[in-house]
Design a protein around this motif. Structure first.
Motif, PDB file in Angstrom:
ATOM      1  N   PHE A  58       0.839  -1.207   0.000  1.00 30.50           N
ATOM      2  CA  PHE A  58       0.000   0.000   0.000  1.00 30.50           C
ATOM      3  C   PHE A  58       0.872   1.255   0.000  1.00 30.50           C
ATOM      4  O   PHE A  58       0.594   2.219  -0.723  1.00 30.50           O
ATOM      5  N   ALA A  59       1.921   1.260   0.814  1.00 29.86           N
ATOM      6  CA  ALA A  59       2.815   2.417   0.862  1.00 29.86           C
ATOM      7  C   ALA A  59       3.461   2.654  -0.500  1.00 29.86           C
ATOM      8  O   ALA A  59       3.589   3.805  -0.956  1.00 29.86           O
ATOM      9  N   SER A  60       3.865   1.596  -1.165  1.00 26.41           N
ATOM     10  CA  SER A  60       4.476   1.722  -2.487  1.00 26.41           C
ATOM     11  C   SER A  60       3.477   2.292  -3.494  1.00 26.41           C
ATOM     12  O   SER A  60       3.820   3.147  -4.313  1.00 26.41           O
ATOM     13  N   ALA A  61       2.221   1.828  -3.401  1.00 25.30           N
ATOM     14  CA  ALA A  61       1.195   2.307  -4.336  1.00 25.30           C
ATOM     15  C   ALA A  61       0.845   3.770  -4.107  1.00 25.30           C
ATOM     16  O   ALA A  61       0.408   4.458  -5.028  1.00 25.30           O
ATOM     17  N   LEU A  62       1.038   4.253  -2.872  1.00 23.27           N
ATOM     18  CA  LEU A  62       0.748   5.648  -2.541  1.00 23.27           C
ATOM     19  C   LEU A  62       1.968   6.556  -2.676  1.00 23.27           C
ATOM     20  O   LEU A  62       1.885   7.755  -2.389  1.00 23.27           O
ATOM     21  N   ALA A  63       3.092   6.002  -3.101  1.00 20.38           N
ATOM     22  CA  ALA A  63       4.348   6.758  -3.080  1.00 20.38           C
ATOM     23  C   ALA A  63       4.293   8.020  -3.924  1.00 20.38           C
ATOM     24  O   ALA A  63       4.842   9.061  -3.536  1.00 20.38           O
ATOM     25  N   GLU A  64       3.654   7.978  -5.070  1.00 17.74           N
ATOM     26  CA  GLU A  64       3.646   9.151  -5.950  1.00 17.74           C
ATOM     27  C   GLU A  64       2.752  10.266  -5.423  1.00 17.74           C
ATOM     28  O   GLU A  64       3.101  11.447  -5.507  1.00 17.74           O
ATOM     29  N   THR A  65       1.612   9.901  -4.867  1.00 24.24           N
ATOM     30  CA  THR A  65       0.654  10.910  -4.415  1.00 24.24           C
ATOM     31  C   THR A  65       0.856  11.309  -2.968  1.00 24.24           C
ATOM     32  O   THR A  65       0.420  12.382  -2.545  1.00 24.24           O
ATOM     33  N   GLY A  66       1.498  10.426  -2.202  1.00 25.49           N
ATOM     34  CA  GLY A  66       1.584  10.638  -0.766  1.00 25.49           C
ATOM     35  C   GLY A  66       0.312  10.149  -0.096  1.00 25.49           C
ATOM     36  O   GLY A  66      -0.707   9.909  -0.749  1.00 25.49           O
ATOM     37  N   GLY A  67       0.382   9.986   1.210  1.00 23.80           N
ATOM     38  CA  GLY A  67      -0.770   9.503   1.951  1.00 23.80           C
ATOM     39  C   GLY A  67      -0.334   8.884   3.252  1.00 23.80           C
ATOM     40  O   GLY A  67       0.764   9.177   3.754  1.00 23.80           O
ATOM     41  N   SER A  68      -1.185   8.038   3.795  1.00 24.86           N
ATOM     42  CA  SER A  68      -0.857   7.402   5.069  1.00 24.86           C
ATOM     43  C   SER A  68      -1.381   5.979   5.094  1.00 24.86           C
ATOM     44  O   SER A  68      -2.403   5.653   4.481  1.00 24.86           O
ATOM     45  N   VAL A  69      -0.662   5.138   5.803  1.00 24.13           N
ATOM     46  CA  VAL A  69      -1.053   3.749   6.034  1.00 24.13           C
ATOM     47  C   VAL A  69      -1.041   3.526   7.533  1.00 24.13           C
ATOM     48  O   VAL A  69      -0.015   3.729   8.194  1.00 24.13           O
ATOM     49  N   THR A  70      -2.183   3.124   8.071  1.00 24.01           N
ATOM     50  CA  THR A  70      -2.294   2.800   9.487  1.00 24.01           C
ATOM     51  C   THR A  70      -2.477   1.292   9.629  1.00 24.01           C
ATOM     52  O   THR A  70      -3.331   0.701   8.959  1.00 24.01           O
ATOM     53  N   ILE A  71      -1.670   0.685  10.481  1.00 26.96           N
ATOM     54  CA  ILE A  71      -1.702  -0.761  10.690  1.00 26.96           C
ATOM     55  C   ILE A  71      -2.249  -1.021  12.089  1.00 26.96           C
ATOM     56  O   ILE A  71      -1.792  -0.412  13.065  1.00 26.96           O
ATOM     57  N   VAL A  72      -3.209  -1.942  12.192  1.00 28.27           N
ATOM     58  CA  VAL A  72      -3.840  -2.259  13.469  1.00 28.27           C
ATOM     59  C   VAL A  72      -3.644  -3.738  13.776  1.00 28.27           C
ATOM     60  O   VAL A  72      -3.916  -4.597  12.923  1.00 28.27           O
ATOM     61  N   ASP A  73      -3.193  -4.041  14.978  1.00 33.23           N
ATOM     62  CA  ASP A  73      -3.065  -5.431  15.406  1.00 33.23           C
ATOM     63  C   ASP A  73      -3.012  -5.454  16.929  1.00 33.23           C
ATOM     64  O   ASP A  73      -2.650  -4.452  17.558  1.00 33.23           O
ATOM     65  N   ALA A  74      -3.369  -6.605  17.495  1.00 34.20           N
ATOM     66  CA  ALA A  74      -3.315  -6.760  18.946  1.00 34.20           C
ATOM     67  C   ALA A  74      -1.953  -7.235  19.420  1.00 34.20           C
ATOM     68  O   ALA A  74      -1.696  -7.243  20.628  1.00 34.20           O
ATOM     69  N   ALA A  75      -1.076  -7.639  18.506  1.00 40.31           N
ATOM     70  CA  ALA A  75       0.236  -8.165  18.869  1.00 40.31           C
ATOM     71  C   ALA A  75       1.300  -7.106  18.625  1.00 40.31           C
ATOM     72  O   ALA A  75       1.593  -6.769  17.474  1.00 40.31           O
ATOM     73  N   PRO A  76       1.924  -6.576  19.667  1.00 40.26           N
ATOM     74  CA  PRO A  76       2.927  -5.521  19.472  1.00 40.26           C
ATOM     75  C   PRO A  76       4.128  -5.982  18.651  1.00 40.26           C
ATOM     76  O   PRO A  76       4.728  -5.189  17.926  1.00 40.26           O
ATOM     77  N   GLN A  77       4.473  -7.261  18.737  1.00 37.06           N
ATOM     78  CA  GLN A  77       5.614  -7.753  17.957  1.00 37.06           C
ATOM     79  C   GLN A  77       5.339  -7.649  16.460  1.00 37.06           C
ATOM     80  O   GLN A  77       6.222  -7.265  15.677  1.00 37.06           O
ATOM     81  N   LEU A  78       4.117  -7.990  16.056  1.00 45.09           N
ATOM     82  CA  LEU A  78       3.765  -7.882  14.644  1.00 45.09           C
ATOM     83  C   LEU A  78       3.684  -6.432  14.214  1.00 45.09           C
ATOM     84  O   LEU A  78       4.137  -6.073  13.120  1.00 45.09           O
ATOM     85  N   LEU A  79       3.109  -5.588  15.066  1.00 37.04           N
ATOM     86  CA  LEU A  79       3.003  -4.170  14.724  1.00 37.04           C
ATOM     87  C   LEU A  79       4.376  -3.560  14.468  1.00 37.04           C
ATOM     88  O   LEU A  79       4.569  -2.820  13.502  1.00 37.04           O
TER      89      LEU A  79
END
Length: 290
Positions: A58-79
């Motif tokens: 998603f970040a790569s696809a938004l690279a030209e326009t800019g934007g934000s990616v928010t990731i949600v998970d209950a496991a801090p290690q994965l986050l």
């Protein structure tokens, strides 16, 4: 990952498996992300971090326009791992990690903002009340934005029908055992509520409109490269986990031979194993007045 205890997980090994899976399916995920994102989308919210491969796409696809990616998970290690992976892509895309459980009604407060696209792959089927979860996720979508979930379409297949060990049809029996495990898991889940409709109907019941679906293949014919052979072993290891008391002892013995990387019958040494699966994407739009 949501709604589960993470206390006894070997995180180094688990993250490596997730990273390997990301690398294996990277072409399909890049194509999926490109299909999902609209030219006007700037904010993406991913439920379920994994190792960060999809967030990075998603970040790569938004690279030209800019934007934000928010990731949600209950496991801090994965986050932490997912955020680090996504941040490496582009400094024009802000990456945020939120520790929260998708089964919790406080999810919207934890996230704090709605997004153009909310994406959850192989998450909702693990939650106790799946329709309530979809309604919760829909609240994370800005009016006019979309919720996309990915769920299993067809069962993964990796073995010939007759592998020359034991009785033919081993993989079919292992798949049936996994399906039995899944139904028992859901039946024993605290607060579990049945969802007696398909995913498109459930998305409509969650208040979304213009619901549509499509499927994509992960298709790697034999003979496989090293990435493909590793993916076959991961698949067989997953089937082994659920098969112990659900298939005949002879099937377990054969499966253990297929998984023994030092043995002559290891699946990774065969030139006839393959990898074929179909996953289905279900997308709904939040009404402008929603």
């Amino acid at each position: 990952m949501t709604g589960h205890s993470h206390d006894n997980i070997d995180w180094d090994a688990h993250l490596q498996r997730l990273r390997d899976a990301d690398e294996f399916t990277a072409p399909e995920i890049a194509e999926l992300v490109g299909t999902l994102l609209r030219p006007t989308d700037r904010t993406v919210l991913e439920i379920g971090a994994g190792a960060g491969g999809t967030a990075a796409a998603f970040a790569s696809a938004l690279a030209e326009t800019g934007g934000s990616v928010t990731i949600v998970d209950a496991a801090p290690q994965l986050l932490a791992a997912a955020r680090s992976r996504a941040e490496q892509v582009c400094d024009r895309v802000a990456v945020r990690a939120v520790e929260a459980d998708a089964a919790d009604d406080s999810l919207l407060d934890a996230v704090g903002a709605q997004a153009d696209l909310v994406y959850a792959a192989f998450v909702v089927h693990h939650l106790p009340d799946q329709l309530a979860a979809l309604r919760r996720l829909a609240k994370l979508v800005r009016p006019g934005g979309r919720l996309a979930i990915v769920e299993f379409g067809l069962q993964t297949r990796v073995l010939p029908a007759d592998i020359g060990l034991g009785e033919p049809g081993l993989e079919a029996r292992l798949i049936a055992a996994r399906e039995e495990w899944f139904q028992q898991m859901r039946a024993g889940m605290e607060g579990a509520v049945r969802l007696p409709v398909g995913w498109p109907t459930a998305l409509s019941q969650a208040g979304l409109v213009d619901v549509h679906s499509w499927s994509y293949l992960v298709d790697r014919p034999a003979p496989l490269d090293d990435l493909g052979r590793a993916a076959v072993l991961r698949r067989l290891q997953l089937l082994r986990r659920d098969a112990e008391t659900r298939v005949a002892p002879g099937d377990i013995e054969v499966l253990d031979q297929l998984l023994d990387e030092s043995g002559e019958h290891c699946a990774a040494h065969r030139d006839d194993v393959y990898y074929l699966t179909a996953n289905t994407v279900h997308v709904g739009t939040r009404p402008q007045d929603g």
